[in-house]
Design an enzyme around this catalytic site. Sequence first.
Site, mmCIF file in Angstrom:
data_model
loop_
_atom_site.group_PDB
_atom_site.id
_atom_site.type_symbol
_atom_site.label_atom_id
_atom_site.label_comp_id
_atom_site.label_asym_id
_atom_site.label_seq_id
_atom_site.Cartn_x
_atom_site.Cartn_y
_atom_site.Cartn_z
ATOM 1 N N ASP A 193 0.836 -1.194 0.000
ATOM 2 C CA ASP A 193 0.000 0.000 0.000
ATOM 3 C C ASP A 193 0.881 1.259 0.000
ATOM 4 O O ASP A 193 2.113 1.170 0.062
ATOM 5 C CB ASP A 193 -0.922 -0.027 1.236
ATOM 6 C CG ASP A 193 -2.315 0.487 0.913
ATOM 7 O OD1 ASP A 193 -2.416 1.436 0.118
ATOM 8 O OD2 ASP A 193 -3.287 -0.049 1.461
ATOM 9 N N ASP A 280 -10.173 3.213 -3.563
ATOM 10 C CA ASP A 280 -10.832 2.004 -3.063
ATOM 11 C C ASP A 280 -12.249 1.828 -3.626
ATOM 12 O O ASP A 280 -13.008 2.788 -3.758
ATOM 13 C CB ASP A 280 -10.944 2.050 -1.531
ATOM 14 C CG ASP A 280 -9.593 1.836 -0.866
ATOM 15 O OD1 ASP A 280 -8.561 1.851 -1.574
ATOM 16 O OD2 ASP A 280 -9.576 1.661 0.368
HETATM 17 C C1 GLA Z 1 -6.024 1.132 1.517
HETATM 18 C C2 GLA Z 1 -6.142 0.091 0.419
HETATM 19 C C3 GLA Z 1 -7.204 -0.921 0.779
HETATM 20 C C4 GLA Z 1 -6.871 -1.561 2.120
HETATM 21 C C5 GLA Z 1 -6.681 -0.503 3.187
HETATM 22 C C6 GLA Z 1 -6.110 -1.070 4.474
HETATM 23 O O1 GLA Z 1 -7.168 1.906 1.579
HETATM 24 O O2 GLA Z 1 -6.440 0.696 -0.822
HETATM 25 O O3 GLA Z 1 -7.319 -1.900 -0.225
HETATM 26 O O4 GLA Z 1 -5.694 -2.327 1.986
HETATM 27 O O5 GLA Z 1 -5.785 0.514 2.767
HETATM 28 O O6 GLA Z 1 -5.987 -0.104 5.459
#
Ligand code: GLA
Length: 635
Positions: A193, A280
């Site tokens: 990430d 997301d």
């Molecule tokens: C980000 C990523 C998600 C998830 C969260 C975890 O938002 O894009 O897919 O992994 O972090 O905190």
Amino acid sequence: MLKATLLAFTLLAATALSATAAQPAADPLAPAGHWTGATAGRAATPPMGWNSWNAFRTDVDEAKVMGTAKVLVDSGLRDLGYIYVNIDDGWWLKRRTSDGRMQVRTAIFPSAKVGGSETSSFRPFTDKLHSMGLKAGIYTDIGGNACSQAYDLHSPNLPEGTIAERQIGLHGHVQQDIKLYFADWGFDYIKVDACGINVYGADRPFVKQHKYNAYPPLIDQASINRTNIPAVRALYQQVADALAASNPDGDYVYSICAWGAANVRAWGKDVGNLWRTSGDITPQWSRMLHTFDSASTRALYAGPGHWNDPDMLFVGHGDFDVHHLTEARTHFSLWAMIDAPLIIGYDLRNAPQALMDIWSNKDIVRLNQDSGGHQAVMAYDSDDVQIFVKTLSDSGTKAVLLLNRGSGPAEITLTPAQLKMVGDVALTDLWSKKTMMLTGGERTFTLQPRESRVFKAKGKRQLADGMYLSEIPGAINIARDGVIVPVPDPIVHRMSNPWGATTNSGERPSYGGWGGARADATPYDQALTVDGKVFASGIGILANSRMEVKAAGFRHFEAKVGVDDSTRNLKDKVVFQVFGDGHLLAQTTAAYGQAAQTLSADLANVKTVELVARSEAPTSDLPLVVTWGDAALRE
Ligand code: GLA
């Protein structure tokens, strides 16, 4: 002609040389002579499996993960290909400061409690998954801190301890952590990430309040210009190098999670096995369209080993729950068609059969896992209705998906031409399994709101003895797409702010990639057109580009090339060149307003064809759009 081109290029190079007084730069458009598309890692087809995030956020624990793993095995999902069991954010306790070794939160992963100096180890956990015929995935961040430490501040599973102990990201520990996760703990997959290089600026109130080490952001999600693209790419490349070093057998998957920022939609393919093309996903129809759109126009950037990632499946939740099976099937089918990773995000221990039936639709999974790796290409596009066509490896077959994105019923007419076929076509509905014929030139379907229909189509190909390049995007590597300055892509569906109200001005386009290469469209989403002639098939790309095409088995290349009518640069001429394993086979020069010219080449035992479009003597940076109309490999 060749001489004139070389002279022009030499002059250009000489000017650059005198301006910088440095070594002459290597010609960026010189043919490589072979396929240079990234091949590291183990992702010949899109990864499939399960991830804890959409099911549990940080409330993850070993019982939940192992319960899910058991269902994967018992239900047959594993045997269908869902082999990766990935833990996301929330697993860590702290980084031991004496030696930098990461510690697992053993309160939620009890098998990780081991004696000796290690004190915790995920080895028993991955051993267990491996013994079940599964593979194991872990999660980290490219910076010093993770997303949960910024966004899930009430979670009981946040890293603990001093500032340094809570630095659980890869920053300063790339080699050490990757070695620990892969060589020592035996993981097979990692998602990296990017919150650590995005939201930990010194000015953030939570950074002060929770006493995090500030990290001057390298990514500004709202601004490509304010993002340090080379620095972000270099950090992710370090991880790629460490993964290769820690996995001599090459059995690993590298998932880049930089949410479509930092122009990752262009370079992800050269660094990782999958890269998020958007922010997301949420379990809302409109957000699903957003993340889908961020990947669906990028067919030429995906292929075996490297996949666009519109984020994990949300089947089972919200607009895709058991009461919305139409939406759930559509979401799943869309992901399958565009070769997205199929990563389930649901608590499988309690999954209703109706949902299990979706994930385990063999025919849909097979589309996604087809060995050709040809992401579906858009055959018809509008904000309401779309048609996608995906070439399959068993000869003469394709998959086609009709999509009603809108809120009312829609009539969708499919033609053989959209499938690049002629005559009658046999269709099999991959959900109902009903068969039907497409005869008389078209067939019309009525789709309910949010409904999709997916068919396998069998018929006679338009090109009986070959393939249009736009039919085989998985066999093409866009080595350079000619984009000079990354520009946000404006054609991704924008939902109302998913994380707030309508109090600001909304989510603006921010994912780079506008102007990138397209199958059957120009880089700016127009119909491919040269001097008024429209090409239904072809590749649209900017000048100063180079494509590599896998050509083994074909004996002839041909295309009708020219400057596209939609170009903004009306002045500069373009030299089109065809190389076979590094040797120049054909070339021609074209200018705006000139009819498309035929460029053809015989390919005797050629493995890689390279297609170069070079602006001859550039006078302007205005985008110069070129069309490789009807570009095809023939037997
Ligand atoms: C980000 C990523 C998600 C998830 C969260 C975890 O938002 O894009 O897919 O992994 O972090 O905190």
